[in-house]
Design a protein around this motif. Structure first.
Motif, PDB file in Angstrom:
ATOM      1  N   GLN A  17       0.816  -1.201   0.000  1.00  0.00           N
ATOM      2  CA  GLN A  17       0.000   0.000   0.000  1.00  0.00           C
ATOM      3  C   GLN A  17       0.855   1.257   0.000  1.00  0.00           C
ATOM      4  O   GLN A  17       0.574   2.219  -0.734  1.00  0.00           O
ATOM      5  N   GLU A 299      -3.669  -7.206  -5.950  1.00  0.00           N
ATOM      6  CA  GLU A 299      -4.767  -6.244  -5.829  1.00  0.00           C
ATOM      7  C   GLU A 299      -4.267  -4.985  -5.122  1.00  0.00           C
ATOM      8  O   GLU A 299      -3.533  -5.065  -4.135  1.00  0.00           O
ATOM      9  N   GLU A 301      -5.304  -1.025  -3.508  1.00  0.00           N
ATOM     10  CA  GLU A 301      -6.322  -0.085  -3.093  1.00  0.00           C
ATOM     11  C   GLU A 301      -6.085   1.236  -3.801  1.00  0.00           C
ATOM     12  O   GLU A 301      -4.949   1.612  -4.089  1.00  0.00           O
ATOM     13  N   GLU A 302      -7.165   1.940  -4.073  1.00  0.00           N
ATOM     14  CA  GLU A 302      -7.058   3.204  -4.802  1.00  0.00           C
ATOM     15  C   GLU A 302      -6.727   4.353  -3.866  1.00  0.00           C
ATOM     16  O   GLU A 302      -7.064   4.334  -2.695  1.00  0.00           O
TER      17      GLU A 302
END
Length: 435
Positions: A17, A299, A301-302
């Protein structure tokens, strides 16, 4: 080329992240990313994660992974600390041993007996990091994410006051984000300001276009009986200002909730919850490892939400912004102890992080903050002096522990915790760790 060091880079989800938030800034210079962990397998996954993100974001960056902390820190400009001393096994001890003695915690990483012992096993590593930084990168910014946040930043101010240390936690941001969703107001353009201690700061301002949003929040709570079954809402109704951390964390700072089966049911709390969260993190690591091995995409997160990338971006580009940071109280909050670590707004620019004087927090909020700061202060003194009595007195000062156990039971529990964590605790405090 600016060098950013990740200590505890094997926290793969968090590393992912932070890196993705960092690489979303398209005006940063080329970076040297140095990943360090003591676990080779986790370090390999972190390295593969970083390589994939560089490619996906089209960035030019040098990625280095090393098991040697001193190699990692040499020449660093920013040091992001994410270590978890003892890992999931220590977390289980922090929660399960107290529970067996009748003391329930939900997270156990910030305050109470779990937070105290997590701090005591983290301090020796922080001292070693500080020593390395003084020698190898004395001008670097130390950006701490490791809990217990306030205790760790406070400890660094004791052992290395000359280093530039800031504690970063996104609880204020996410509190406001979720409240905006609740009352149907866009986050962008909403003004907010909070101060207190980490995981127990007080949202003293929440407004939009000059209009106070607290009446809308009170109306939303009044219209939904289930909202009134949340710890934070109960605290808000009694204190008058919304606290800036989850109900799970918030419940541990007070004597109001976890001592009673009825209160646990009423406020929908789940004791020992952090064990499940930790197990999910382990499962996510295994999933990431398998995904990378199969050539799949991780994957993401935006949005650039985490503070460390924002701090780095501001310092490197001169972009000014305001965050909330955990720093030593030097005239920042008038009615909390000078020298303690508090959470306040801070301006960030090319010169660094500048905490903004807040004044006094609400008196009733300060009263609760002081309870936590007493636990933290006694823990710091225990480690600094090597006095094991201070460890027990720190737990005795914790409102949740004192509401659940007698002093005799607290002393016995601390004996058991010391024995269980002996390999990670200094000899002076009853452990086996030579310093």
């Amino acid at each position: 080329m600016p060098q950013i060091v990740f200590l505890g880079a094997g926290s793969v989800v968090f590393t992912r992240q932070l890196l993705s938030d960092l690489f979303r800034f398209d005006d940063l210079p080329d970076l040297r990313i140095v990943l360090h962990d003591i676990n080779p397998e986790r370090l390999d996954v972190a390295h593969a994660t970083a390589d994939q993100l560089v490619s996906r974001f089209g960035r030019t960056a040098e990625i280095v992974a090393t098991l040697d902390r001193r190699d990692a820190l040499t020449g660093a400009d920013f040091v992001i600390n994410m270590i978890q001393v003892g890992g999931i096994d220590a977390t289980r001890v922090d929660l399960e041993l107290p529970a067996a003695a009748g003391l329930r915690q939900t997270i156990g990483d910030t305050t109470g007996v779990g937070g105290v012992f997590r701090a005591l096993r983290t301090f020796p590593v922080l001292s070693a990091i500080a020593s390395d930084m003084r020698e190898l990168c004395p001008d670097a910014w130390f950006l701490n994410y490791t809990n217990p946040m306030a205790m760790n930043v406070w400890w660094m101010s004791q052992v290395a006051p000359e280093l530039k240390v800031v504690g970063l936690c996104h609880s204020v941001y996410w509190t406001v984000h979720d409240l905006c969703e609740l009352i149907g107001v866009p986050m962008e353009g909403t003004h907010y300001r909070a101060a207190g201690v980490n995981h127990q700061a007080w949202l003293t301002e929440l407004s939009r276009d000059g209009k106070d949003l607290y009446p809308k929040l009170r109306a939303a709570i009044e219209a939904d009986p289930e909202l009134r079954r949340r710890v934070r809402v109960e605290i808000f109704s009694r204190i008058g200002f919304y606290p800036t951390e989850t109900s799970e964390h918030s419940s541990e700072y007070l004597p109001w909730f976890l001592h009673s089966d009825e209160q646990i049911e009423r406020y929908r709390l789940r004791p020992l919850e952090y064990i499940g969260i930790s197990e999910e993190n382990v499962a996510e690591f295994e999933h990431a490892k398998a995904t990378l091995a199969a050539g799949g995409e991780l994957e993401l997160e935006e949005g650039a939400a985490e503070y460390a990338p924002q701090v780095i971006h501001s310092i490197l580009t001169g972009t000014e912004r305001v965050i909330h940071a955990n720093v030593v109280n030097r005239g920042l909050i008038g009615n909390l102890p000078e020298g303690a670590v508090v959470e306040v707004p801070a301006r960030v620019d090319s010169e660094g992080v500048h905490p903004l004087p807040f004044g006094d927090v609400p008196t009733q909020g300060a009263a609760l903050n002081r309870s936590y700061l007493s636990v933290a202060e006694l823990t710091i003194e225990a480690a600094r002096t090597g006095n094991p009595e201070r460890v027990r007195q720190a737990v005795l000062a914790d409102p949740n522990a004192a509401s659940s156990l007698t002093p005799e039971q607290i002393w016995a529990l601390c004996d058991d915790m010391t024995a269980a964590h002996a390999d990670l605790l200094p000899v002076s405090l009853g452990g086996r760790l030579e310093q």
